[in-house]
Enzyme design. Sequence first.
Site, PDB file in Angstrom:
ATOM      1  N   ARG A   1       0.849  -1.188   0.000  1.00  0.00           N
ATOM      2  CA  ARG A   1       0.000   0.000   0.000  1.00  0.00           C
ATOM      3  C   ARG A   1       0.882   1.233   0.000  1.00  0.00           C
ATOM      4  O   ARG A   1       1.891   1.246   0.711  1.00  0.00           O
ATOM      5  CB  ARG A   1      -0.872   0.010   1.268  1.00  0.00           C
TER       6      ARG A   1
ATOM      7  N   ARG B   1       2.225   7.791  10.385  1.00  0.00           N
ATOM      8  CA  ARG B   1       0.993   7.131  10.848  1.00  0.00           C
ATOM      9  C   ARG B   1       1.116   6.750  12.332  1.00  0.00           C
ATOM     10  O   ARG B   1       0.143   6.843  13.080  1.00  0.00           O
ATOM     11  CB  ARG B   1       0.690   5.899   9.987  1.00  0.00           C
TER      12      ARG B   1
HETATM   13  P1  AMP Z   1      -6.282   1.817   7.707  1.00  0.00           P
HETATM   14  O1  AMP Z   1      -6.517   0.895   6.570  1.00  0.00           O
HETATM   15  O2  AMP Z   1      -7.250   1.620   8.856  1.00  0.00           O
HETATM   16  O3  AMP Z   1      -4.844   1.834   8.179  1.00  0.00           O
HETATM   17  O4  AMP Z   1      -6.590   3.299   7.156  1.00  0.00           O
HETATM   18  C1  AMP Z   1      -5.845   3.859   6.094  1.00  0.00           C
HETATM   19  C2  AMP Z   1      -5.986   5.376   6.092  1.00  0.00           C
HETATM   20  O5  AMP Z   1      -7.370   5.738   5.911  1.00  0.00           O
HETATM   21  C3  AMP Z   1      -5.569   6.066   7.375  1.00  0.00           C
HETATM   22  O6  AMP Z   1      -4.175   6.284   7.463  1.00  0.00           O
HETATM   23  C4  AMP Z   1      -6.366   7.372   7.280  1.00  0.00           C
HETATM   24  O7  AMP Z   1      -5.773   8.267   6.335  1.00  0.00           O
HETATM   25  C5  AMP Z   1      -7.682   6.885   6.680  1.00  0.00           C
HETATM   26  N1  AMP Z   1      -8.629   6.497   7.745  1.00  0.00           N
HETATM   27  C6  AMP Z   1      -9.123   5.256   8.003  1.00  0.00           C
HETATM   28  N2  AMP Z   1      -9.956   5.259   9.039  1.00  0.00           N
HETATM   29  C7  AMP Z   1      -9.994   6.541   9.494  1.00  0.00           C
HETATM   30  C8  AMP Z   1     -10.665   7.185  10.576  1.00  0.00           C
HETATM   31  N3  AMP Z   1     -11.472   6.503  11.418  1.00  0.00           N
HETATM   32  N4  AMP Z   1     -10.459   8.517  10.719  1.00  0.00           N
HETATM   33  C9  AMP Z   1      -9.674   9.214   9.896  1.00  0.00           C
HETATM   34  N5  AMP Z   1      -8.994   8.666   8.862  1.00  0.00           N
HETATM   35  C10 AMP Z   1      -9.148   7.333   8.665  1.00  0.00           C
END
Ligand code: AMP
Length: 217
Positions: free
Chosen positions: A159, A170
């Site tokens: 990714r 992150r």
């Molecule tokens: P993840 O797959 O959960 O690691 O999410 C990937 C990216 O999506 C994160 O780094 C954020 O940019 C965005 N994202 C996902 N969930 C949220 C959330 N609850 N609030 C804000 N941004 C989110």
Amino acid sequence: MATVVILLGAPGAGKGTQAARLAAARGLAHVSTGELFRENLRNGTPLGVQARAFMDAGKLVPDELVLEMLFERVARPDCARGYVLDGFPRTLPQAQALGARLGTVHAVPILIDVPDQVLIERFGGRVSCTACGNVHHLVHSPPRSAGKCDRCGGELVRRPDDAPEVVGQRLRVYADQTAPVVRQYESQGALRRVDGRASPDQVFQGITRALGAAEAA
Ligand code: AMP
């Protein structure tokens, strides 16, 4: 009564893998806000376009965009029996909005606890399916066929936000904005902790035990 599980943990803690497994085992919907954003990106929706810059920079998408998308998702029929939240809530306002929305519905926050050093090592080999979002690790859970997802045969790639320079950002965002959510659930006496350094099977057993204990309480 619906079961709502809030799976918490830093990026790379294994939320996606464990949420998918728990949802399948319990007949619950798996609701990943990150995956919903990536789906919007793949489909070129206005929401996907708006979210992209934040995601690629390792930042959080603004709360109002997340909340609208999330609440629309959990209103669908497959969530009626309950759901597993993966990657939400990530800020205190998101947690507050969720609490208000759930009302008297019992939600179980479970933290998959993994030290930063282990997280950084894990990101090195992490690859995700471009078609279904399934995650493999080249060392710890390699695909049966190189470059192909075990679940759907889709192409496995790193990714963009798993690149080393974005991972650090992150993890900082997690410490600044999401760790306070974890502390809030802890101060309410609601949080269950599972050691996330163990094998995926052991972590899954820990989560199942924690959920069982919360349901019996
Ligand atoms: P993840 O797959 O959960 O690691 O999410 C990937 C990216 O999506 C994160 O780094 C954020 O940019 C965005 N994202 C996902 N969930 C949220 C959330 N609850 N609030 C804000 N941004 C989110």
